[in-house]
Design a protein around this motif. Structure first.
Motif, PDB file in Angstrom:
ATOM      1  N   LEU A 257       0.816  -1.219   0.000  1.00  0.00           N
ATOM      2  CA  LEU A 257       0.000   0.000   0.000  1.00  0.00           C
ATOM      3  C   LEU A 257       0.849   1.268   0.000  1.00  0.00           C
ATOM      4  CD1 LEU A 257      -2.856  -0.826   2.551  1.00  0.00           C
ATOM      5  CD2 LEU A 257      -3.026  -0.675   0.065  1.00  0.00           C
ATOM      6  N   GLY A 258       2.128   1.134   0.320  1.00  0.00           N
ATOM      7  CA  GLY A 258       2.984   2.315   0.374  1.00  0.00           C
ATOM      8  C   GLY A 258       2.963   3.019   1.710  1.00  0.00           C
ATOM      9  N   VAL A 259       2.576   2.336   2.783  1.00  0.00           N
ATOM     10  CA  VAL A 259       2.600   2.923   4.121  1.00  0.00           C
ATOM     11  C   VAL A 259       4.044   2.959   4.605  1.00  0.00           C
ATOM     12  CG1 VAL A 259       1.786   2.700   6.501  1.00  0.00           C
ATOM     13  CG2 VAL A 259       0.284   2.086   4.609  1.00  0.00           C
ATOM     14  N   ILE A 282      -4.744  -2.787  18.914  1.00  0.00           N
ATOM     15  CA  ILE A 282      -3.849  -1.701  19.329  1.00  0.00           C
ATOM     16  C   ILE A 282      -2.748  -1.514  18.290  1.00  0.00           C
ATOM     17  CG2 ILE A 282      -2.171  -1.012  21.071  1.00  0.00           C
ATOM     18  CD1 ILE A 282      -3.898  -2.367  23.167  1.00  0.00           C
ATOM     19  N   ALA A 283      -2.236  -2.630  17.781  1.00  0.00           N
ATOM     20  CA  ALA A 283      -1.194  -2.543  16.753  1.00  0.00           C
ATOM     21  C   ALA A 283      -1.702  -1.908  15.471  1.00  0.00           C
ATOM     22  CB  ALA A 283      -0.646  -3.939  16.460  1.00  0.00           C
ATOM     23  N   ALA A 284      -2.998  -1.910  15.248  1.00  0.00           N
ATOM     24  CA  ALA A 284      -3.556  -1.337  14.017  1.00  0.00           C
ATOM     25  C   ALA A 284      -3.631   0.176  14.055  1.00  0.00           C
ATOM     26  CB  ALA A 284      -4.954  -1.920  13.773  1.00  0.00           C
ATOM     27  N   VAL A 285      -3.646   0.785  15.247  1.00  0.00           N
ATOM     28  CA  VAL A 285      -3.865   2.227  15.346  1.00  0.00           C
ATOM     29  C   VAL A 285      -2.744   3.041  14.698  1.00  0.00           C
ATOM     30  CG1 VAL A 285      -4.169   4.147  16.959  1.00  0.00           C
ATOM     31  CG2 VAL A 285      -5.337   1.969  17.365  1.00  0.00           C
ATOM     32  N   PRO A 286      -1.448   2.808  15.021  1.00  0.00           N
ATOM     33  CA  PRO A 286      -0.402   3.648  14.416  1.00  0.00           C
ATOM     34  C   PRO A 286      -0.350   3.570  12.889  1.00  0.00           C
ATOM     35  CG  PRO A 286       0.439   2.484  16.343  1.00  0.00           C
ATOM     36  CD  PRO A 286      -0.888   1.900  16.040  1.00  0.00           C
ATOM     37  N   PRO A 287      -0.365   2.395  12.257  1.00  0.00           N
ATOM     38  CA  PRO A 287      -0.317   2.401  10.795  1.00  0.00           C
ATOM     39  C   PRO A 287      -1.540   3.037  10.145  1.00  0.00           C
ATOM     40  CG  PRO A 287      -0.669   0.174  11.621  1.00  0.00           C
ATOM     41  CD  PRO A 287      -0.312   1.022  12.781  1.00  0.00           C
ATOM     42  N   ILE A 288      -2.700   2.926  10.777  1.00  0.00           N
ATOM     43  CA  ILE A 288      -3.896   3.583  10.214  1.00  0.00           C
ATOM     44  C   ILE A 288      -3.728   5.105  10.265  1.00  0.00           C
ATOM     45  CG2 ILE A 288      -6.361   3.993  10.578  1.00  0.00           C
ATOM     46  CD1 ILE A 288      -6.600   1.108  11.518  1.00  0.00           C
ATOM     47  N   LEU A 289      -3.265   5.627  11.399  1.00  0.00           N
ATOM     48  CA  LEU A 289      -3.042   7.066  11.500  1.00  0.00           C
ATOM     49  C   LEU A 289      -1.957   7.533  10.552  1.00  0.00           C
ATOM     50  CD1 LEU A 289      -3.228   7.536  15.388  1.00  0.00           C
ATOM     51  CD2 LEU A 289      -5.015   7.973  13.685  1.00  0.00           C
ATOM     52  N   LEU A 290      -0.905   6.745  10.419  1.00  0.00           N
ATOM     53  CA  LEU A 290       0.177   7.116   9.512  1.00  0.00           C
ATOM     54  C   LEU A 290      -0.289   7.085   8.059  1.00  0.00           C
ATOM     55  CD1 LEU A 290       3.126   7.912   9.317  1.00  0.00           C
ATOM     56  CD2 LEU A 290       3.729   5.487   9.220  1.00  0.00           C
ATOM     57  N   THR A 299      -7.988   6.657   1.077  1.00  0.00           N
ATOM     58  CA  THR A 299      -7.903   5.299   0.534  1.00  0.00           C
ATOM     59  C   THR A 299      -6.947   4.430   1.332  1.00  0.00           C
ATOM     60  OG1 THR A 299      -8.357   6.191  -1.670  1.00  0.00           O
ATOM     61  CG2 THR A 299      -7.441   3.952  -1.534  1.00  0.00           C
ATOM     62  N   LYS A 300      -5.734   4.934   1.564  1.00  0.00           N
ATOM     63  CA  LYS A 300      -4.746   4.127   2.289  1.00  0.00           C
ATOM     64  C   LYS A 300      -5.206   3.820   3.716  1.00  0.00           C
ATOM     65  CE  LYS A 300      -0.482   5.316  -0.144  1.00  0.00           C
ATOM     66  NZ  LYS A 300       0.875   5.864  -0.011  1.00  0.00           N
ATOM     67  N   ALA A 301      -5.805   4.790   4.369  1.00  0.00           N
ATOM     68  CA  ALA A 301      -6.259   4.558   5.748  1.00  0.00           C
ATOM     69  C   ALA A 301      -7.340   3.494   5.790  1.00  0.00           C
ATOM     70  CB  ALA A 301      -6.772   5.866   6.354  1.00  0.00           C
ATOM     71  N   LEU A 302      -8.289   3.547   4.856  1.00  0.00           N
ATOM     72  CA  LEU A 302      -9.365   2.559   4.843  1.00  0.00           C
ATOM     73  C   LEU A 302      -8.841   1.181   4.489  1.00  0.00           C
ATOM     74  CD1 LEU A 302     -12.220   4.638   3.152  1.00  0.00           C
ATOM     75  CD2 LEU A 302     -11.947   4.083   5.576  1.00  0.00           C
ATOM     76  N   LEU A 303      -7.904   1.107   3.531  1.00  0.00           N
ATOM     77  CA  LEU A 303      -7.333  -0.200   3.177  1.00  0.00           C
ATOM     78  C   LEU A 303      -6.509  -0.771   4.332  1.00  0.00           C
ATOM     79  CD1 LEU A 303      -6.254   0.407  -0.541  1.00  0.00           C
ATOM     80  CD2 LEU A 303      -8.178  -0.957   0.304  1.00  0.00           C
ATOM     81  N   THR A 304      -5.796   0.095   5.045  1.00  0.00           N
ATOM     82  CA  THR A 304      -5.044  -0.374   6.224  1.00  0.00           C
ATOM     83  C   THR A 304      -5.987  -0.894   7.303  1.00  0.00           C
ATOM     84  OG1 THR A 304      -3.328   1.274   5.759  1.00  0.00           O
ATOM     85  CG2 THR A 304      -3.339   0.286   7.949  1.00  0.00           C
ATOM     86  N   LEU A 305      -7.077  -0.168   7.511  1.00  0.00           N
ATOM     87  CA  LEU A 305      -8.089  -0.646   8.456  1.00  0.00           C
ATOM     88  C   LEU A 305      -8.654  -1.991   8.023  1.00  0.00           C
ATOM     89  CD1 LEU A 305     -10.007  -0.216  10.864  1.00  0.00           C
ATOM     90  CD2 LEU A 305     -11.495   1.083   9.335  1.00  0.00           C
ATOM     91  N   ALA A 306      -8.884  -2.169   6.723  1.00  0.00           N
ATOM     92  CA  ALA A 306      -9.428  -3.436   6.221  1.00  0.00           C
ATOM     93  C   ALA A 306      -8.457  -4.586   6.446  1.00  0.00           C
ATOM     94  CB  ALA A 306      -9.767  -3.303   4.741  1.00  0.00           C
ATOM     95  N   ILE A 307      -7.156  -4.312   6.343  1.00  0.00           N
ATOM     96  CA  ILE A 307      -6.163  -5.376   6.550  1.00  0.00           C
ATOM     97  C   ILE A 307      -6.314  -5.978   7.948  1.00  0.00           C
ATOM     98  CG2 ILE A 307      -3.694  -5.800   6.851  1.00  0.00           C
ATOM     99  CD1 ILE A 307      -3.211  -3.776   4.598  1.00  0.00           C
TER     100      ILE A 307
END
Length: 611
Positions: A257-259, A282-290, A299-307
Motif C-alpha cells: 500500500l505504500g505505508v 492496538i497494533a492497528a492504530v499507528p499504521p492507520i493514523l500514519l 484510501t490508504k487509511a481505509l485499506l489499512t483498516l481493512a487489513i
C-alpha cells in the motif's frame, strides 16, 4: 432454625471467611511482590519452553552450563537484534513525521468541519510538534532548555530564570538516565538471572517440587508438570507461528500500500498479537493514523483498516482453532477473567502473562483436588457430561433443548444406542436424586411431565391393541417413563409391535396385564433404570412366570452400570437378562424377522443376545 443447623452454618461461615482472608492475602502478596514475582513468572514460563532445547543440546554432547548459557545468549541476541531494528525504524519514522503536517491538518478539518476553528486545529498540531521537539531534546540528556529557546549565557541571571529544569542541578546526566531506566533494566536483569538459574537447576527444582507435594503423590505431580510443560510449549509454538504469519502478512500488505515503515508495523503486529483480545487492534492504530497522514485522501487509511479488520478475525476464528485446537485448554470466559485479574494486579505485563499462568493453574487443578474448581471454572472441558446436561435440561423443564440434544445425538448413533448412552442414564440420575431426598413431590411431578413430553416428541408411539412385546416398569414413575422411550424405539423399526404399561408398575402392572389377556403376547420385558433389590426382582420374575407361563420373560436392568453394581442373581432361576437396550432391541428385531420368515411362533423365543 434447628439446633443441628447452627453448627453447620457456623462452620460454613468460618470456612468462607478463611477462604476470603487467604485470597486477600494472596492478592496482596501478588501486588506488593510484583517487582520480584513478575520476573520470576517470566523466567518460569520461559524455562518451560527452553528446557527441551537445553535437554536436546545436552544430548548432542554440549556440556552442562554451556548449554544453558548458549540458549540464553541466543535469546538475548534475538531480542537485542529486534530492539535495534525497531529503534532504527522508530527513529526513521520520527524524522519523517513533520512532512505530513499539511495532510494531518486537512484530515482533522474534514472530520471536525466548522465546529472547531482552524486556529484551534493549528495550535493542536503545533503542540504535538512542540512535544516532539521536547522529547527529542530530552533523549539527548544534556539539554535542559525549552526547544524553541536558545541556550542563554550563564553570566546573565535574568536569562537563567527562564530555564525549565527537568532534573536536579546536582544530578548528572548519567544518573538522570539511569534513574529513568533503572526499574525496567532491573526487571530485565532479574528475568534473565532467574531464567539462567532455573535452566541450570531445573532437575533439582523439579525433584524439590515433587518432595513438597509428597512422595506418595509423585505420579500425579510428575504428570502435572509434564502436562503443563507440553501445553505451554504447544501454546507458544502455535502462537509463534501464527503471530509470525500475521505480522508477515501485515508488513507485506502495508508495504504494497505504500505505508511508511511497513516492516516496523509488521513486527509490532507480531509482538502485540501475544496480548490477548486487544493486541492486534492496538497494533492497528499507528499504521492507520500514519496512512491517513501520508495520503491526501482516505484510501490508504481505509485499506489499512481493512487489513486488520479482516485479517485478525480470520486468524483468530479460523486459523487458530485449526492450528492450536484445544492446546490452550482455556475457555473464552477464563481468558477474559484471567486477563482482567492479572492486568489489575501486575499492569500491562499481566495481560501478556495471563494465558500461561492461568493455563498452569488449570493443569494443576486436574491433579490437585483442592484446585479442581479452577479447572471447572476456567478450563475448556465441558463442565457437565452429556447425561448430566440432559438431566439438567429435564430439571429446567426445557423440553425443546432436551429434544434437540437427543436429536443431535441421533445424527451420530442409532436411536437405541442414544437411549443407552444418553437418555436412560439421565433418567437414572433423576431416580438417584429422588432416593436421596433432593426432589420434593412437586419437583418430581414437574420432572416427570418434562420427561414424558420429551418421550412423546422423540418418537411417535404407535398403539396396538394386541402387541407382541410389552414393557413393564419394575418400580415407580421413572421406570415407566423409560419404558415409553423403549417402546417408541421398537415401534419405530417395527410399527405397532410393542407397548408399555402406563400408570402402573411392578406386581400391579403384571396383575393388570393378566386381566387384559393379550392373545399374541410373546415377550414381557421387565425394565428398570432405577434398580431393585434382588429379593424384589425374584418376586417379580416368579409372579410373571406364574401369570404368563407360555410367554418369554426378559429382564432389562439398566441400573447395574448407572447407579449400583449388578446384584447377584445366582440364587434363583434368572430370566434372560440384558443390561443394554440396544442389544435387547437387536434381539427383538431378530425375533420379529424370524416370525415373518417362519410361521412357527414358538421359535420366536429361542433367539436372544446375552451379555
Amino acid at each position: 432454625m434447628s439446633a443441628n443447623t447452627m453448627p453447620l452454618l457456623a462452620d460454613t461461615i468460618r470456612s468462607l471467611s478463611a477462604s476470603l482472608v487467604t485470597a486477600a492475602l494472596i492478592i496482596l502478596a501478588l501486588v506488593w511482590g510484583r517487582d520480584i514475582l513478575v520476573p520470576l513468572a517470566l523466567a518460569g514460563i520461559s524455562c518451560f519452553v527452553l528446557v527441551p532445547v537445553v535437554i536436546w543440546l545436552k544430548k548432542q554432547g554440549v556440556p552442562n552450563g554451556f548449554a544453558e548459557g548458549t540458549v540464553l545468549l541466543l535469546v538475548v541476541a534475538c531480542l537485542t537484534g529486534a530492539s535495534i531494528g525497531l529503534s532504527s525504524q522508530l527513529l526513521s519514522l520520527a524524522a519523517e513525521l513533520p512532512q505530513y503536517r499539511t495532510n494531518v491538518l486537512e484530515k482533522v478539518r474534514s472530520i471536525v468541519g466548522s465546529s472547531v476553528p482552524s486556529g484551534v486545529v493549528g495550535r493542536a498540531i503545533d503542540a504535538v510538534e512542540t512535544y516532539q521537539k521536547m522529547i527529542n531534546h530530552e533523549l539527548q540528556f544534556g539539554t535542559t532548555f525549552p526547544p524553541d529557546t536558545p541556550a542563554p549565557e550563564t553570566n546573565k541571571p535574568e536569562d537563567q530564570q527562564k530555564v525549565h529544569f527537568v532534573r536536579d542541578d546536582n544530578e548528572s546526566t548519567a544518573l538522570y538516565g539511569l534513574r529513568i531506566f533503572a526499574e525496567p533494566l532491573t526487571q530485565v536483569a532479574l528475568t534473565f538471572l532467574f531464567t539462567l538459574f532455573l535452566l541450570m537447576q531445573f532437575r533439582d527444582l523439579r525433584d524439590r517440587v515433587v518432595r513438597i507435594f509428597g512422595v506418595e503423590h509423585m505420579t500425579e505431580t510428575t504428570a502435572a508438570m509434564s502436562d503443563a510443560g507440553d501445553r505451554l510449549i504447544a501454546l507458544f509454538t502455535g502462537q509463534l507461528v501464527l503471530n509470525a504469519a500475521f505480522g508477515t502478512f501485515v508488513g507485506l500488505a502495508l508495504l504494497a500500500l505504500g505505508v511508511p515503515n511497513a516492516p516496523l508495523w509488521g513486527v509490532v503486529a507480531f509482538i502485540m498479537r501475544f496480548v490477548p483480545f486487544v493486541g492486534a487492534y492496538i497494533a492497528a492504530v499507528p499504521p492507520i493514523l500514519l496512512a491517513a497522514a501520508v495520503d491526501p485522501g482516505w484510501t490508504k487509511a481505509l485499506l489499512t483498516l481493512a487489513i486488520f479488520a479482516v485479517g485478525e478475525p480470520i486468524m483468530g476464528q479460523v486459523l487458530e482453532p485449526l492450528v492450536l485446537g484445544r492446546r490452550a485448554g482455556l475457555s473464552p470466559f477464563a481468558m477474559v477473567v484471567a486477563a482482567s485479574f492479572w492486568t489489575l494486579t501486575w499492569g500491562p505485563i499481566g495481560l501478556v502473562l495471563a494465558a500461561p499462568i492461568t493455563l498452569i493453574l488449570v493443569v494443576l487443578g486436574k491433579y490437585v483436588p483442592d484446585l479442581e474448581f479452577v479447572t471447572v471454572l476456567l478450563g475448556d472441558e465441558p463442565p457437565l457430561s452429556e447425561q448430566q446436561n440432559l438431566y439438567h435440561r429435564f430439571l429446567s423443564n426445557d423440553v425443546f433443548a432436551a429434544t434437540e440434544q437427543i436429536e443431535d445425538a441421533q445424527e451420530e448413533a442409532p436411536y437405541p444406542e442414544v437411549l443407552d448412552a444418553l437418555v436412560f442414564p439421565a433418567i437414572a440420575l433423576s431416580a438417584r436424586d429422588r432416593r436421596r431426598g433432593r426432589l420434593d413431590k412437586e419437583a418430581i411431578g414437574e420432572l416427570s411431565n418434562t420427561i414424558g413430553a420429551v418421550a412423546g416428541k422423540a418418537k411417535t408411539e404407535k398403539v396396538n391393541e394386541d402387541p407382541k412385546v410389552i414393557f413393564v416398569p419394575v418400580r415407580g414413575e421413572f421406570d415407566e417413563l423409560a419404558t415409553r422411550f423403549a417402546v417408541s424405539a421398537i415401534n419405530n423399526d417395527h410399527p405397532a409391535t410393542s407397548c408399555a404399561m402406563k400408570e402402573a408398575s411392578g406386581l400391579t402392572a403384571l396383575a393388570f396385564l393378566a386381566d387384559v389377556g393379550y392373545e399374541n403376547l410373546q415377550k414381557i420385558v421387565l425394565m428398570t433404570v432405577t434398580g431393585l433389590a434382588e429379593g424384589g426382582i425374584r418376586i417379580l420374575v416368579d409372579r410373571a412366570r406364574q401369570l404368563f407361563p407360555s410367554t418369554e420373560i426378559i429382564l432389562l436392568d439398566l441400573s447395574a452400570r448407572q447407579l449400583s453394581p449388578p446384584p447377584s442373581r445366582a440364587h434363583f432361576d434368572a430370566p434372560e437378562i440384558f443390561t443394554s437396550f440396544a442389544r435387547l432391541s437387536k434381539s427383538i428385531e431378530i425375533s420379529l424377522s424370524n416370525e415373518r420368515d417362519v410361521s412357527a411362533p414358538r421359535q420366536l423365543a429361542v433367539v436372544s443376545l446375552k451379555n
